[in-house]
Enzyme design. Structure first.
Site, short mmCIF file in Angstrom:
data_model
loop_
_atom_site.label_atom_id
_atom_site.label_comp_id
_atom_site.label_asym_id
_atom_site.label_seq_id
_atom_site.Cartn_x
_atom_site.Cartn_y
_atom_site.Cartn_z
N GLU A 5 74.49 105.20 -12.29
CA GLU A 5 74.41 104.58 -10.97
C GLU A 5 74.39 103.06 -11.08
O GLU A 5 73.93 102.51 -12.08
CB GLU A 5 73.15 105.07 -10.26
CG GLU A 5 73.20 104.81 -8.78
CD GLU A 5 72.28 105.77 -8.04
OE1 GLU A 5 72.78 106.74 -7.45
OE2 GLU A 5 71.07 105.55 -8.07
N TYR A 9 80.23 107.33 1.23
CA TYR A 9 81.49 107.33 0.46
C TYR A 9 82.70 107.36 1.37
O TYR A 9 83.69 108.03 1.10
CB TYR A 9 81.51 108.53 -0.51
CG TYR A 9 80.47 108.44 -1.60
CD1 TYR A 9 80.77 107.81 -2.80
CD2 TYR A 9 79.19 108.95 -1.42
CE1 TYR A 9 79.81 107.70 -3.80
CE2 TYR A 9 78.22 108.84 -2.41
CZ TYR A 9 78.55 108.22 -3.59
OH TYR A 9 77.59 108.11 -4.57
N SER A 16 60.97 101.65 -0.95
CA SER A 16 59.90 101.59 -1.95
C SER A 16 60.22 102.60 -3.04
O SER A 16 60.74 103.68 -2.77
CB SER A 16 58.55 101.92 -1.32
OG SER A 16 58.19 100.89 -0.43
N GLN A 17 59.89 102.22 -4.26
CA GLN A 17 60.28 103.02 -5.41
C GLN A 17 59.24 104.10 -5.74
O GLN A 17 58.15 104.11 -5.18
CB GLN A 17 60.44 102.10 -6.62
CG GLN A 17 61.48 101.01 -6.40
CD GLN A 17 62.88 101.56 -6.41
OE1 GLN A 17 63.31 102.13 -7.39
NE2 GLN A 17 63.58 101.43 -5.30
N ARG A 30 64.87 109.08 -11.81
CA ARG A 30 64.38 110.04 -10.81
C ARG A 30 65.47 111.04 -10.42
O ARG A 30 65.19 112.21 -10.22
CB ARG A 30 63.87 109.30 -9.56
CG ARG A 30 62.49 108.74 -9.73
CD ARG A 30 61.87 108.32 -8.41
NE ARG A 30 62.64 107.31 -7.70
CZ ARG A 30 62.71 106.02 -8.02
NH1 ARG A 30 62.04 105.58 -9.05
NH2 ARG A 30 63.43 105.18 -7.31
N ASP A 31 66.71 110.55 -10.34
CA ASP A 31 67.81 111.48 -10.03
C ASP A 31 67.85 112.60 -11.04
O ASP A 31 68.16 113.75 -10.71
CB ASP A 31 69.15 110.72 -10.07
CG ASP A 31 69.51 110.10 -8.73
OD1 ASP A 31 69.08 110.65 -7.70
OD2 ASP A 31 70.20 109.07 -8.72
N HIS A 33 77.64 103.11 0.79
CA HIS A 33 76.83 103.57 -0.33
C HIS A 33 76.45 105.04 -0.19
O HIS A 33 76.49 105.79 -1.15
CB HIS A 33 75.58 102.68 -0.39
CG HIS A 33 74.73 102.92 -1.59
ND1 HIS A 33 74.93 102.27 -2.77
CD2 HIS A 33 73.68 103.74 -1.78
CE1 HIS A 33 74.04 102.66 -3.65
NE2 HIS A 33 73.26 103.56 -3.08
N HIS A 35 73.28 99.20 -9.84
CA HIS A 35 72.29 98.40 -9.12
C HIS A 35 72.75 96.95 -9.18
O HIS A 35 72.01 96.06 -9.58
CB HIS A 35 70.88 98.59 -9.70
CG HIS A 35 69.89 98.95 -8.66
ND1 HIS A 35 68.56 98.61 -8.71
CD2 HIS A 35 70.03 99.64 -7.50
CE1 HIS A 35 67.94 99.07 -7.65
NE2 HIS A 35 68.81 99.70 -6.90
N GLY A 83 78.52 111.04 -10.35
CA GLY A 83 79.04 109.69 -10.35
C GLY A 83 78.54 108.90 -9.17
O GLY A 83 77.71 109.37 -8.38
#
Ligand SMILES: Nc1ncnc2c1ncn2[C@@H]1O[C@H](COP(=O)(O)OP(=O)(O)O)[C@@H](O)[C@H]1O
Ligand SMILES: [Mg+2]
Lengths: 221, 734, 82, 82
Positions: free
Chosen positions: B96, B55, B316-317, B119-120, B52, B98, B533
Site C-alpha cells: 500500500e 477506484y 486515527s491509527q 493491520r491489513d 482512494h 502512503h 494491490g
C-alpha cells in the site's frame, strides 16, 4: 535447566530466545509482566524488544513492573539473570547492573553483525568461549551506547565485569570502552546489547550465539 | 440546550467541490439518497467515493488482471490476498502507498503506512512475518531529498522495529519527477493456517459491532480525500491532518487480536484504515449484505466535543472494527482490556441495507449501503498510448569512459549504490527466521518451525515504464519473477502498488492502461497472478507527474530451504555462466543515462515472456538439482554491474575471458541470470541447458580480489566497494 | 493543578543528540551555537490541591520513574496560578 | 547568551509516550495524574549579544530543524540574565 522468560508488553524477542533455550535443552516458562509470582527457575531471561514502546526511557517502565520486584529479589539470592538488548536496558534501570544505555552515537537504529571479543569467561554464560575469542553476534538497537562515570568504569574493569566488548573498529553505537555486555561481580547477572539468539543456528548465518545458551545449560542446570 | 449542529451547515456547490466531488457525482448521490444529503452524509459519501476508496478511474482496468490460480485462496477484494503455500499454511500479503502523508511529515507518514499495511494483514488472521518497502525520492541534490529520506527511513524502522516484524527488503530510486511527490509503498507478508483465515464480511442481524484499539481523535480527517488530490504549493495548509503512529499500541492490538482469533467469537473483522470508521463499517456491512447501526456516543474518543462527522472520518491509527457472535462480548472485552486497549460495542447489524448513525440521541446520517460501497461511478477516462520509441543503437555510440570508469560511476551512483545506510536502520532479523535479509535478490524468510521459506521481493523500473508502459509493466513482473527464481524458490503470486499521476490527463491514463496491459500479460505468461494491490493516482505537483511506477511485490515459496542459493560468489574456482542472450540493449539503461548522458528517449529492452519463463524454470530446476552454487539476476547496469554485485559481499573476484563492447557489458537485455557452477557440475549443467534450449555462455572463473576482463579491465574489489558503499553515507552526511 | 517537570542530562554526561543537533545547526549555516543539550519536559495535571503535597509526590515520581538519576537532573514547576 | 527552547506537541496530536507514562504512573500507585504530555527542551549557548537578533535566529532554527512544526509548537526563552 528451567528458564523463565519475562514477557513485557512490547517485548518482541521473547519467542526467539525461548526457541534457543529450548534447543539447548531448557524447560521454558513464559512469564507475563503483570504476574507477581515467578515459577521456580535456574535462569531468568529479560528478552529484547520495545517494552512499553521504549517510551520515556528504554526499559524504565518495565523496570517498574510488578514482576521485576520478584526478579530483583531472586537475583539477590543468586538466581542467574540474562538481559538481552532491551533486557539489558531493564537491568540497568532496575539497578541490577550499573550505568545506562544512551542513544547511539549517530542517532540511528543499527541492525548488523558485530565482531565481539569475549572478555570474561568465568561466568555461567560464557565459559564455553575462549578467553579473548572473537565471535560474531548481531546488534539491533537505537539505544546501545553504554555510559557510566569513570569510577564505575574503573570498578567494572577492576572486578572483571566486562563480559563482551566490540572488536576494535566495530563499535556500532559509541559505547564507553567498547562495552557490549557486562556482568555483576558474581558473573551471574549478564546484560548485553548483541542478540546471541539471532545467531544460534547455521541456517541463520552462524552458531556463535548458541554456545552462550549451551554454557548456561551446563552451569545452571 | 443544543449547540449548533454540523448538519445545519447548508450544502453548497462550493462545499461539494471541497469534498472532492464533481457536480455530476453530487447529482448521483442525491438520486441514490432520494433527497439531498446532509453535511455528515456528504462527508461519508465523499470519502467512500474518493479515488482512494472507490477506484473509480482504475476499476475498469484492474478487472483485466489475472487473479486466479490453484494457489490462490483469496484474490483482490479483501484486506489482503491469500495464497496456499502447502501443508496447510497460507501466505497473506499486500502492498500500500502512503505517498502524500510521507511528503508532508516523512517520519509519521511512513510509520503509519507501515502500521496500516500490517493491520491489513493481521486482520485476516495472519501473523506478520516480514515487511518490505519500495521508495522513490527526488534528485539526490534536491533541497528536500535528504530530509525526506532520513524521515521516511527512520519512520519505517521506527514502526516495524518496535512491533517486532523484520524489514527484509525493498528498493529505492531517485529521480527529479519525484521532487515534489515522493513514493512510500509498504508491503507486509503474514502467515496463517489455511483454515484460520478471517474475512471482512459481517453477517447475522443483531450481531454486535465492536470497536477495539486506540481512541479516536481528530487525526487525518479527510486523509482519504487528500490522498486523491493533486498537490500544489498551498498543501502546507493541509498539515494538521497528519496522523501519529503508535507501534506499541499496534503490537498490543496484534497480540490481542491473535488471542481472540484463536476462539470462534469473530464473525468479521476489518481494520480502520483510510476513511476510518466509515469505510470499515460500510465495507463490512456491504460484504455481508446487511445493514448497520452505529451509536457514536459509544465510540472511545481522545478529544472532547468531537462531531459525528469528525468521528466518522477520523483516521486515527491502531483501531479495528469487528462483528462478534452475539453473547461473546464479555470474553472479547476481557482480552482487549487485559492488553490495555479500548473495547466498545458501538452498534449492531440490521436487515435494512442502510447505514444509520446515531449521535447524541439523534440520527445524524441514514444512507443506503450499496451506493456507498460500490455506487461510485466507474470512469472510462480517455487515454492515449505512449508513442513507440526507436531502439538505441549501441554500435553508433562512442563511449566517453573506459569499462572500469563506467563501472565505478554506475556502482557508485544514485541508482546502484549500496542501500546499506537504509537497511541497517531496519531490524531485519527479529523473529529469528530471516535466512536472507536485505542485500540479496529476493529475501528469504523461513516459515517458523518448518523447512520451507518464503521468497519476497519488490520491483519496478519506472524509466522503462515511462518510455514504454506496456514493456515496463511486463518488466516489473518479470523482474520480480526473476529475483524469486534466482534464490531457487517458485514464484507464486504478486501484490502491487500502482503509483501514477493525474488520470484525468489522457497521456497519464495511457501510461496506466499500458502498464496494466503489460503486467497482465506477464502475470498470465508466468502463472503469477495478482492477489491484492493498491492504486495511488494524482501523484503530481504543480502539473508535473511522477514517472509511472507500478511497484510489484512478489511472493514465492521454497519447499526445502537447504536448497536455497545466495546471490554472491562464495568460492573461488567456480565457472561463471550467463543464462540468456545478450544483444546489448542500451535504451533506457542506466549506462545510457549516467555515463553516455543521453537524454533523448529510447525504447527500453524488450521482454520475451516465453523466454523469461523458460529461463526461470531452468534456473530453478538447476538450483533444485544442486548444480548452481549461486545465482543473480541481471538488471540495472547490465552484466558487468551484476558481476560486481556478486563479487562484493564476500570479496571474491572474477576473471572474465570474453570480450564485448559497452553495449555487451552494460546493456540491460531482459531474462538473464548469472550463475556460478562448481567444476564437477559443469557437464550436467551444460547438458541440461542444451536439452531445455536455453542459451548459456561461460564467461569466466571466480577467484582473486579483482574483477578483470582480459585485455580490457582490471579493477580491485576494494575500489568498487568504496564507490558502492560510500555514496549513501556521503549523501546523508555520515 | 498543572505541573511541568524539566529533565536534563547531568554535566559530564555525553549527549549524542545535543551534539548531533549542534552539528546540524552548523551545517544549516547557524553560527555561534554552542553547548547544545537536549532534555525532556513532562507536563501533567494533578488532582492535588496542596502545593507542598503535590511537590512531594512529583519528586517521588521523578525518583521512581520519570528521571534516571544516574544521568539526569530534574526540576519541578508547579503552575499553581491556574 | 543562554537560551532554552521548549517544544511540545500541538493540541489534538496523539502523544503515545505521554499516555504510556500516565499508565505507568498509575500502576506505580500515583493517583490523580492526568493529561500527561511529553515534550522536549533544548538548551544552548548563543554568540549573539542582541536579544532581538537572538530570538529571530532561534525562531529560524526551530522552523528549520528543532521543531517539527507540522505537529509541534515551540516556545523560546532567553536567559539574558546570565
Ligand atoms: N528500501 C529498502 N529497504 C530494504 N532493503 C532495500 C531497500 N532498497 C533496496 N534494498 C535491498 O537492496 C538490494 C538491492 O536492491 P535492488 O537493486 O532494488 O535489487 P534488485 O535489482 O535485485 O531488485 C535488495 O536486496 C533490496 O532488498
Ligand atoms: Mg536483482
Amino acid at each position: 535447566m528451567r528458564a523463565a522468560v519475562i514477557v513485557f508488553p512490547g517485548s518482541n524477542c521473547d519467542r526467539d530466545v525461548a526457541v534457543c533455550l529450548e534447543a539447548a535443552g531448557a524447560q521454558v516458562d513464559m512469564v507475563w509482566h503483570g504476574d507477581t509470582e515467578l515459577p521456580s527457575c535456574d535462569l531468568m531471561v529479560l528478552p529484547g524488544g520495545f517494552s512499553y514502546g521504549d517510551y520515556l526511557r528504554c526499559g524504565s517502565m518495565a523496570a517498574n513492573s510488578p514482576i521485576m520486584r520478584e526478579v530483583v529479589a531472586r537475583a539477590g539470592t543468586g538466581t542467574a539473570v540474562l538481559g538481552i538488548c532491551n533486557g539489558f536496558q531493564v537491568l540497568t534501570e532496575c539497578g541490577l547492573l550499573p550505568g545506562v544505555l544512551m542513544q547511539n552515537r549517530n542517532l540511528n537504529f543499527v541492525c548488523r553483525n558485530t565482531r565481539l571479543k569475549v572478555a570474561r569467561t568465568d561466568t555461567p554464560f560464557t565459559h564455553l568461549y575462549a578467553e579473548a575469542e572473537e565471535i560474531i553476534i548481531p546488534v539491533a538497537h537505537n539505544e546501545g551506547n553504554y555510559f557510566a562515570d569513570d569510577e564505575t568504569l574503573k570498578r567494572l574493569q577492576g572486578e572483571n565485569c566486562i563480559a563482551f566488548t566490540y572488536a576494535a573498529g566495530d563499535n556500532p553505537n559509541g559505547a564507553c570502552l567498547d562495552i557490549a555486555g557486562i556482568t555483576d561481580a558474581s558473573g551471574r547477572v549478564l546484560g548485553m546489547m548483541p542478540h546471541p539468539e539471532r545467531r544460534a543456528e547455521a541456517a541463520l548465518g552462524g552458531e556463535d550465539g548458541r554456545r552462550l545458551f549451551a554454557s548456561a545449560m551446563e552451569r545452571l542446570a | 440546550m443544543s449547540a449548533p449542529h454540523v448538519n445545519d451547515t447548508p450544502i453548497t456547490p462550493e462545499l461539494v467541490a471541497e469534498h472532492g466531488l464533481t457536480p455530476d457525482e453530487y447529482e448521483m448521490i442525491v438520486a441514490h439518497m432520494g433527497r439531498a444529503p446532509n453535511f455528515t452524509e456528504l462527508g461519508v459519501f465523499s470519502v467512500m467515493w474518493s479515488e482512494h476508496c472507490s477506484y473509480k478511474s482504475s476499476r475498469k482496468w484492474l478487472k483485466k488482471l489475472p487473479v486466479d490460480g490453484p494457489q490462490v485462496i483469496q484474490g483482490p477484494g479483501e484486506n489482503a490476498g491469500v495464497i496456499d503455500i502447502g501443508d496447510g499454511d497460507a501466505a497473506i500479503f499486500k502492498m500500500e502507498s502512503h505517498n502524500h502523508p510521507s511528503f508532508i511529515e516523512p517520519y509519521q507518514g511512513a510509520a503509519t503506512g507501515v502500521g496500516g499495511i500490517m493491520r491489513d494483514v493481521f486482520t485476516m488472521g495472519a501473523r506478520p512475518v516480514a515487511n518490505l518497502n519500495a521508495l522513490r525520492f527526488g534528485q539526490p541534490d534536491h533541497k528536500k531529498t535528504c530530509h525526506l529520506v532520513a524521515g521516511v527511513v527512520s519512520g519505517i524502522g521506527g514502526y516495524g522495529n518496535c512491533i517486532g516484524v523484520p524489514t527484509v527488503g525493498g528498493e529505492v530510486n531517485f529521480d527529479a519527477s519525484y521532487n515534489g511527490n515522493i513514493l512510500v509503498n509498504a508491503m507486509c507478508v503474514g502467515l496463517a493456517r489455511t483454515d484460520k483465515i478471517f474475512y471482512a464480511a459481517a453477517t447475522g442481524v443483531g450481531s454486535p459491532v465492536v470497536y477495539v484499539g486506540s481512541k479516536t481523535g481528530r487525526d487525518g480527517i479527510h486523509g482519504a480525500t487528500m490522498a486523491s488530490a493533486e498537490f500544489d504549493d498551498a498543501s502546507d495548509e493541509k498539515r494538521p491532518t497528519v496522523q501519529v503512529g503508535d507501534p506499541f499500541t499496534e503490537k498490543l492490538l496484534l497480540e490481542a487480536c491473535q488471542e481472540l482469533m484463536s476462539s470462534d467469537a469473530i464473525i468479521g473483522i476489518q481494520d480502520m484504515g483510510a476513511a476510518g470508521l466509515t469505510s470499515s463499517s460500510v465495507e463490512m456491512a456491504d460484504k455481508g449484505n446487511v445493514g448497520i447501526r452505529l451509536d457514536l456516543d459509544k465510540v472511545p474518543c481522545r478529544e472532547t466535543h468531537m462531531s459525528g462527522y469528525e468521528m466518522l472520518l477520523s483516521e486515527s491509527q491502531e483501531r479495528m472494527l469487528m462483528v462478534l457472535q452475539p453473547g461473546r462480548e464479555d470474553e472479547a472485552a476481557e482480552i482487549f482490556h487485559r492488553w490495555g486497549l479500548d473495547f466498545a460495542v458501538v452498534g449492531e447489524l440490521t436487515d435494512t441495507n442502510r447505514m444509520v448513525v446515531v449521535h447524541e440521541g439523534e440520527i445524524i446520517a441514514d444512507m443506503p449501503l450499496k451506493p456507498l460501497a460500490d455506487g461510485a461511478p466507474e470512469y472510462d477516462r480517455p487515454h492515449t498510448a505512449t508513442p513507440a520509441l526507436p531502439a538505441l543503437d549501441a554500435q553508433a555510440l562512442t563511449h566517453p569512459l573506459d569499462l572500469g570508469e563506467s563501472l565505478l560511476r554506475l556502482m557508485g551512483g544514485s541508482e546502484m549504490a549500496s542501500r546499506r545506510w537504509i537497511w541497517e536502520q531496519y531490524d531485519s532479523m527479529v523473529m529469528g527466521d530471516t535466512l536472507v535479509g536485505p542485500g540479496g535478490d529476493a529475501a528469504l524468510v523461513r516459515v517458523h518451525g518448518t523447512n520451507k521459506a518464503l521468497a519476497l521481493t519488490t520491483d519496478v523500473t519506472p524509466r522503462y515504464c515511462l518510455a514504454d508502459p506496456v514493456m515496463g509493466g511486463q518488466q516489473a513482473v518479470a523482474e520480480a519473477y526473476r529475483n524469486i527464481s534466482a534464490t531457487g524458490a517458485t514464484p507464486l503470486a504478486i501484490t502491487n502498488c500502482l503509483n501514477f499521476g493525474n488520470p484525468e490527463r489522457p497521456e497519464i491514463m495511457g501510461q496506466f492502461v499500458g502498464c496494466l496491459d503489460g503486467m497482465g500479460a506477464a502475470c498470465r505468461a508466468l502463472d503469477f497472478p495478482v492477489v491484492s494491490g493498491n492504486v495511488s493516482l494524482y501523484n503530481e505537483t504543480n502539473g508535473r507527474g511522477i514517472m509511472p511506477t507500478p511497484a510489484i511485490g512478489g511472493v514465492g515459496v521454497l519447499d526445502d530451504l537447504t536448497k536455497a542459493v545466495g546471490s554472491a560468489f562464495a568460492n573461488a574456482g567456480m565457472s561463471v555462466y550467463v543464462i540468456g542472450e545478450t544483444h546489448g540493449a542500451l535504451g533506457c539503461s542506466l549506462y545510457a543515462r549516467d555515463v553516455l548522458a543521453i537524454d533523448t528517449p529510447a525504447a527500453p529492452p524488450p521482454v520475451d515472456l516465453e523466454r523469461e519463463r523458460a529461463h526461470g524454470d531452468f534456473v530453478r530446476a538447476q538450483i533444485g538439482a544442486g548444480h548452481i552454487s549461486c545465482a543473480h539476476d541481471v538488471s540495472d547496469g547490465g552484466l558487468l554491474c551484476a558481476l560486481a554485485e556478486m563479487c562484493l559481499p564476500q570479496k571474491i573476484g572474477c576473471a572474465v575471458e570474453i570480450s564485448g563492447d559497452h553495449g555487451f557489458w552494460f546493456g540491460e537485455d531482459q531474462g538473464r541470470y548469472l550463475v556460478a557452477i562448481a567444476p564437477d557440475a559443469r557437464a550436467a549443467f551444460e547438458k541440461a541447458a542444451a536439452e531445455a534450449h536455453v542459451h548459456i555462455a561461460q564467461i569466466g572463473l571466480t577467484g582473486g580480489a579483482e574483477l578483470t576482463i582480459t585485455d580490457a579491465m582490471t579493477i580491485s574489489l576494494d575500489e568498487i566497494a568504496k564507490a558502492h558503499e560510500n555514496w549513501f553515507p556521503k549523501l546523508m552526511g555520515f | 493543578m498543572k505541573a511541568t517537570i524539566y529533565i536534563s542530562l547531568k554535566n559530564g554526561v555525553l549527549d549524542p543528540q545535543g551534539k548531533a543537533i549542534e552539528n546540524a545547526l552548523g551545517q544549516l549555516g547557524f553560527e555561534g551555537v554552542d553547548n547544545v543539550r537536549q532534555g525532556k519536559m513532562i507536563e501533567l495535571d494533578l488532582a492535588d490541591t496542596d502545593a507542598a503535597d503535590a511537590r512531594n509526590r512529583l519528586e517521588a515520581m521523578c525518583e521512581k520513574l520519570l528521571a534516571n538519576t544516574v544521568i539526569e537532573n530534574f526540576e519541578i514547576h508547579l503552575n499553581d496560578a491556574e
